[in-house]
Structure formats: C-alpha cells, structure tokens
Design a protein around this motif. Sequence first.
Motif, PDB file in Angstrom:
ATOM      1  N   VAL A 133       0.865  -1.262   0.141  1.00 28.16           N
ATOM      2  CA  VAL A 133       0.040  -0.162  -0.135  1.00 28.16           C
ATOM      3  C   VAL A 133       1.012   1.033  -0.080  1.00 28.16           C
ATOM      4  O   VAL A 133       0.524   2.244  -0.578  1.00 28.16           O
ATOM      5  CB  VAL A 133      -0.928  -0.030   1.378  1.00 28.16           C
ATOM      6  CG1 VAL A 133      -1.716   1.277   1.190  1.00 28.16           C
ATOM      7  CG2 VAL A 133      -1.940  -1.263   1.103  1.00 28.16           C
ATOM      8  N   TRP A 136       1.844   2.107  -3.237  1.00 25.34           N
ATOM      9  CA  TRP A 136       1.038   2.964  -4.336  1.00 25.34           C
ATOM     10  C   TRP A 136       0.870   4.312  -3.957  1.00 25.34           C
ATOM     11  O   TRP A 136       0.755   5.013  -4.823  1.00 25.34           O
ATOM     12  CB  TRP A 136      -0.185   2.150  -4.077  1.00 25.34           C
ATOM     13  CG  TRP A 136      -0.541   1.118  -5.006  1.00 25.34           C
ATOM     14  CD1 TRP A 136      -0.819  -0.102  -4.322  1.00 25.34           C
ATOM     15  CD2 TRP A 136      -0.733   1.063  -6.400  1.00 25.34           C
ATOM     16  NE1 TRP A 136      -1.040  -1.126  -5.604  1.00 25.34           N
ATOM     17  CE2 TRP A 136      -0.940  -0.252  -6.905  1.00 25.34           C
ATOM     18  CE3 TRP A 136      -0.725   1.969  -7.181  1.00 25.34           C
ATOM     19  CZ2 TRP A 136      -1.057  -0.403  -8.141  1.00 25.34           C
ATOM     20  CZ3 TRP A 136      -0.731   1.612  -8.818  1.00 25.34           C
ATOM     21  CH2 TRP A 136      -1.019   0.403  -8.932  1.00 25.34           C
ATOM     22  N   GLY A 172      -6.180   0.500  -4.818  1.00 23.11           N
ATOM     23  CA  GLY A 172      -5.655  -0.238  -3.862  1.00 23.11           C
ATOM     24  C   GLY A 172      -6.273  -1.393  -3.505  1.00 23.11           C
ATOM     25  O   GLY A 172      -5.710  -2.484  -3.356  1.00 23.11           O
TER      26      GLY A 172
END
Length: 298
Positions: A133, A136, A172
């Motif tokens: 995450v 991203w 995500g």
Amino acid sequence: MAARGLRLGRLLVIGVPMGWLLLFFLAPFLIDFKISLSEVRLAIPPYAPLLEWADGKLVAMHLQLTNYRYLFTDSLYVSAYGYSLQVAAVSTLLCLLLGYPMALGIARAEPARRNLLLMLVILPFWTSFLLRVYAWMGLLRNNGLINNFLLWAGVIDTPIQMMQTDFAVYLGIVYSYLPFMILPLYTNLEKHDGTLLEAAADLGAKPLAAFLRVTLPLSVPGILAGALLVFIPVVGEYVIPTLLGRPDQLMIGRVLSDEFFANRDWPVASAVAMMMLVLLVVPIVAFQRLQNNAAHAR
C-alpha cells in the motif's frame, strides 16, 4: 469397540475446530455484545458494568440500547456504513470483471504453465500488505512516479490528483484483493468438463453463446465464493482508505478504530462492530442457502 473408537475419532475431529471457534470467535463476540449494551464511563475499563451486585446478590441490571439507536440517528455512522458497502460492492464487481478472464485463462492454459501463472497471482502475498500500500502512495502522489513520467512524456502539464481520491481507494483495494477472486474462480473453472463446450459447438453454439450458456452458469459457485472473500474484508478495510482515501470520507473500519482508541467510547465502538457483523452475516447466510439448494438440486 471399533464403533466407539470411530465415534471418538469423529468427536475429536469436530471438537478441535469447534473448540477453536468457541474460544476465539464466540467468546469475543459475547464480550463485545456485552460492552455494546453498557454506557461509557471515565474509568478503567471505560464502560459501566451491566450487572450490579451487593452482598453477593444481583440487585440491578443496566442494559442500554442507546448505542444502537445512536448508529441510526447520527449521520456520521450512516454515511460510513453506506460508503463502506458502496466501496465493497464496487470493488467486488471490479475484481470479478478483472479476475474472471484471468482465472479462465489460467484454467484453459496448458497444465505445464498453470503453476507458473498461479505463482504470479500469489506472488504479491510474499510482500507485506502494508508495504504494498505504501508503494502505491509513492506511485500516485503528485510528485510520484506516474505523474513524473506523464510530465516527462508531455502528456500532462500539471500533476493529476490521484492520492486521497476514491480512484486511489478502489485501485488499492482491487490490487490487494484481486487474488482472492481469482483463486476460487480458478478452482471452479479448472474442474469444468471440456466436452460440454465441444458438445455446444457441435450443436451450433458460437463461443460467446457457449460461454454464456455453459461456462458462466457452471462457474456461479466460484463467483459467489470469490465475491464473499472480497466483499466481507473490504467492508471493514482500514489501511487502504486511511492511507489512500479522502480524509472527509470515512469507512466503518476507520470509525471503529477512532471510537476505540481516540474517543475511548468502547460501548459505541462495540455497537458499531456488532452492526458490521450483522451486515456481513446476511450475505454469508444467503451464500450458504444457495449452496444447499444447489446440492439438493444435484
């Protein structure tokens, strides 16, 4: 004697997982339900006891339903539940649209290549979920890799706002949960009898018609299983919306965390958790009923 040993073996096989569920699911559930019926107190623990004792005797019982009523009257909780269900439903649909062709391609691939393709699907799990995450975040921020590449290529003049948007949240979530859709679908599609498609072709069905009338109906159990594996955890997702989403649009997982740790309002937080559990039990029960109906139909 042999029958008694067989019964004992069955009890052990069933008893161990049942004991595990009672210890780690039912007991926390009952504790959470008890706290949800109490009222907040500035104490340790920060909630009032339900039962009042005096001289070893029960003298009063204090049950509060205001915490549940609060969830339906406060716009914050209504909005959080609605947004969580919306994100979970849209993310599940996107995972299905992306995951079905991938699962079908793996199932129809040569046996020697299937293991390699499945490994590529599972490969992201070898890295920490939190690190993926954060990666991203580095890609989507205004000075991130994507915007810098587009600026260098002359495609855009100013950075595109991708962080802290619904787009980033969906991206995500779909990236993180797509394998949970692909694997059940692959398990289902890989068991299909290829002669059914050959028979449909012999009867004049075109590939699209054969897919819609043969493959798709047979893959419904895999679709339902994958949808549940994606929908249920996404409803309570905390990390992705917190790091990638808008600060003014909260999902129920963030609200639950804030009530427990920031506001120290354990009764309301427990009520939030109980309502979330009720929302998740409904699709699980529906899936079980569909499975039972399909089993009886066979």
